[in-house]
Design a protein around this motif. Structure first.
Motif, mmCIF file in Angstrom:
data_model
loop_
_atom_site.group_PDB
_atom_site.id
_atom_site.type_symbol
_atom_site.label_atom_id
_atom_site.label_comp_id
_atom_site.label_asym_id
_atom_site.label_seq_id
_atom_site.Cartn_x
_atom_site.Cartn_y
_atom_site.Cartn_z
ATOM 1 N N UNK A 143 0.803 -1.226 0.000
ATOM 2 C CA UNK A 143 0.000 0.000 0.000
ATOM 3 C C UNK A 143 0.835 1.275 0.000
ATOM 4 N N UNK A 144 1.970 1.258 0.693
ATOM 5 C CA UNK A 144 2.751 2.491 0.843
ATOM 6 C C UNK A 144 3.877 2.638 -0.173
ATOM 7 N N UNK A 145 3.943 1.731 -1.143
ATOM 8 C CA UNK A 145 5.070 1.753 -2.094
ATOM 9 C C UNK A 145 5.130 3.062 -2.874
ATOM 10 N N UNK A 146 4.019 3.485 -3.478
ATOM 11 C CA UNK A 146 4.014 4.722 -4.265
ATOM 12 C C UNK A 146 4.256 5.932 -3.385
ATOM 13 N N UNK A 147 3.771 5.885 -2.154
ATOM 14 C CA UNK A 147 4.010 6.991 -1.228
ATOM 15 C C UNK A 147 5.499 7.171 -0.982
ATOM 16 N N UNK A 148 6.209 6.055 -0.802
ATOM 17 C CA UNK A 148 7.656 6.130 -0.593
ATOM 18 C C UNK A 148 8.375 6.680 -1.819
ATOM 19 N N UNK A 149 7.944 6.226 -3.010
ATOM 20 C CA UNK A 149 8.582 6.706 -4.234
ATOM 21 C C UNK A 149 8.329 8.193 -4.452
ATOM 22 N N UNK A 150 7.136 8.627 -4.117
ATOM 23 C CA UNK A 150 6.772 10.031 -4.322
ATOM 24 C C UNK A 150 7.448 10.956 -3.328
ATOM 25 N N UNK A 151 8.015 10.379 -2.272
ATOM 26 C CA UNK A 151 8.690 11.197 -1.269
ATOM 27 C C UNK A 151 10.193 10.986 -1.243
ATOM 28 N N UNK A 152 10.726 10.273 -2.226
ATOM 29 C CA UNK A 152 12.174 10.241 -2.361
ATOM 30 C C UNK A 152 12.839 8.905 -2.497
ATOM 31 N N UNK A 153 12.188 7.806 -2.127
ATOM 32 C CA UNK A 153 12.826 6.499 -2.296
ATOM 33 C C UNK A 153 12.998 6.172 -3.773
ATOM 34 N N UNK A 154 14.063 5.491 -4.092
ATOM 35 C CA UNK A 154 14.377 5.167 -5.480
ATOM 36 C C UNK A 154 13.806 3.801 -5.844
ATOM 37 N N UNK A 155 12.933 3.725 -6.863
ATOM 38 C CA UNK A 155 12.364 2.425 -7.261
ATOM 39 C C UNK A 155 13.425 1.519 -7.885
ATOM 40 N N UNK A 156 13.161 0.217 -7.854
ATOM 41 C CA UNK A 156 13.986 -0.702 -8.629
ATOM 42 C C UNK A 156 13.737 -0.451 -10.109
ATOM 43 N N UNK A 157 14.590 -0.995 -10.935
ATOM 44 C CA UNK A 157 14.448 -0.841 -12.384
ATOM 45 C C UNK A 157 13.117 -1.410 -12.864
ATOM 46 N N UNK A 158 12.732 -2.586 -12.350
ATOM 47 C CA UNK A 158 11.481 -3.222 -12.768
ATOM 48 C C UNK A 158 10.269 -2.371 -12.413
ATOM 49 N N UNK A 159 10.269 -1.837 -11.196
ATOM 50 C CA UNK A 159 9.137 -1.013 -10.769
ATOM 51 C C UNK A 159 9.083 0.278 -11.572
ATOM 52 N N UNK A 160 10.256 0.845 -11.818
ATOM 53 C CA UNK A 160 10.321 2.081 -12.612
ATOM 54 C C UNK A 160 9.787 1.864 -14.023
ATOM 55 N N UNK A 161 10.165 0.739 -14.649
ATOM 56 C CA UNK A 161 9.717 0.445 -16.005
ATOM 57 C C UNK A 161 8.198 0.254 -16.058
ATOM 58 N N UNK A 162 7.630 -0.363 -15.011
ATOM 59 C CA UNK A 162 6.182 -0.531 -14.981
ATOM 60 C C UNK A 162 5.479 0.822 -14.899
ATOM 61 N N UNK A 163 5.996 1.721 -14.111
ATOM 62 C CA UNK A 163 5.396 3.048 -13.992
ATOM 63 C C UNK A 163 5.510 3.815 -15.313
ATOM 64 N N UNK A 164 6.649 3.672 -15.975
ATOM 65 C CA UNK A 164 6.811 4.333 -17.277
ATOM 66 C C UNK A 164 5.847 3.758 -18.300
ATOM 67 N N UNK A 165 5.630 2.452 -18.219
ATOM 68 C CA UNK A 165 4.720 1.798 -19.155
ATOM 69 C C UNK A 165 3.307 2.350 -19.028
ATOM 70 N N UNK A 166 2.789 2.404 -17.820
ATOM 71 C CA UNK A 166 1.418 2.887 -17.672
ATOM 72 C C UNK A 166 1.319 4.385 -17.961
#
Length: 304
Positions: free
Chosen positions: A65-88
């Protein structure tokens, strides 16, 4: 400890490493650019674009649940997670498919709000459709369960027969002689994430750029070639001169980006029309059946 996610190729659930607080901290913009990782502002654009909150989007993606919250506040996503976000971010149709298939994970209000937003995004894109995009929309409406592989071959047949019957190609883009047959690269990139699954898209078609004759060609191609699987259509195109000539005697499985020349397609499909005494585009039925029988007699394992 693993956190479930979804494969960007087949949409099946996979396990990705869990990101605990502080595992990957965003250092600066130059770091994210060098790693080609999605930026905070790009994540915010996704949330705004699809009218979805950080928690609901995390749940749609099969994350905590808190994954996007962490990314939006500064945590760096893994490559796989980043690619999924770019895809959508880049593919509204893929996001809509994700939303529809996992709507039970979020509230009904969040689902309806985001669905309205993604439809608005796709509606705005409709105004910028090229003729090839419109041809894709028409094929998806006319045929049943078209995979990305099958779509490429149907576009190729539509282009060739339109030239043979009307004297002009339907669209200006060239196709390339890939190992799996003719491929229109931009369409490949657009739908590649469906993998071997049928393309599911809310395609309320606006075929304003297509003529009556072009729509008839697309309908005939969808009817007489769209009944075969992508692998069967692949084998059919391997029997034809334009693909073989462009490959220049390469091994069948060897990669290639050679363009299938329009002159080669013109000669071949004109000769097909003459050989089969075709009067109108509905006569391509006999050619489709003939191609199928030809590859069947060669012993290929076919699934229609």
């Amino acid at each position: 400890m693993c956190e479930p996610g979804y494969c960007s190729t087949c949409a099946s659930e996979v396990d990705l490493p869990d990101l605990t607080e502080g595992n990957f901290k965003r250092r600066d913009d130059s770091n994210t650019e060098s790693l080609n990782i999605i930026k905070v502002e790009e994540i915010e654009e996704i949330l705004l674009k699809y009218s979805i909150g950080k928690r609901p989007l995390s749940l749609l993606l099969g994350w905590k649940e808190n994954t996007l919250t962490r990314y939006a506040t500064g945590d760096l996503p893994t490559k796989d997670y980043s690619e999924m976000l770019k895809l959508i971010s880049q593919n509204a149709a893929y996001y809509q498919n994700l939303l529809e298939h996992h709507k039970e994970k979020i509230s009904f209000e969040a689902y309806k709000k985001s669905l309205a937003a993604v439809k608005e995004v796709m509606g705005r894109k409709d105004e910028k459709l090229s003729k090839m995009d419109e041809a894709v929309r028409c094929l998806l409406e006319e045929a049943v369960e078209i995979t990305p592989l099958a779509l490429q071959k149907l576009l190729y047949f539509a282009q060739g027969f339109q030239k043979a019957f009307q004297g002009e190609f339907m669209f200006e883009e060239d196709c390339e002689a890939w190992s799996h047959g003719p491929v229109y690269r931009r369409i490949y990139e657009k739908y590649r994430n469906y993998g071997y699954l049928p393309i599911e898209e809310d395609h309320q078609s606006r075929c304003n750029k297509l003529s009556i004759e072009e729509k008839e060609t697309l309908k005939a191609v969808a009817e007489f070639f769209g009944c075969y699987s992508g692998k069967v259509l692949e084998r059919m195109t391997h029997e034809e001169e334009p693909w073989r000539n462009a490959r220049r005697n390469k091994d069948e499985g060897a990669p290639s980006s050679e363009v299938i020349k329009k002159e080669s397609m013109t000669r071949y499909f004109s000769s097909v029309r003459e050989k089969y005494n075709m009067i109108n585009v509905s006569d391509i039925k006999e050619y489709a059946l003939g191609l199928y029988e030809e590859i069947r007699h060669k012993g290929f394992c076919l699934i229609v």
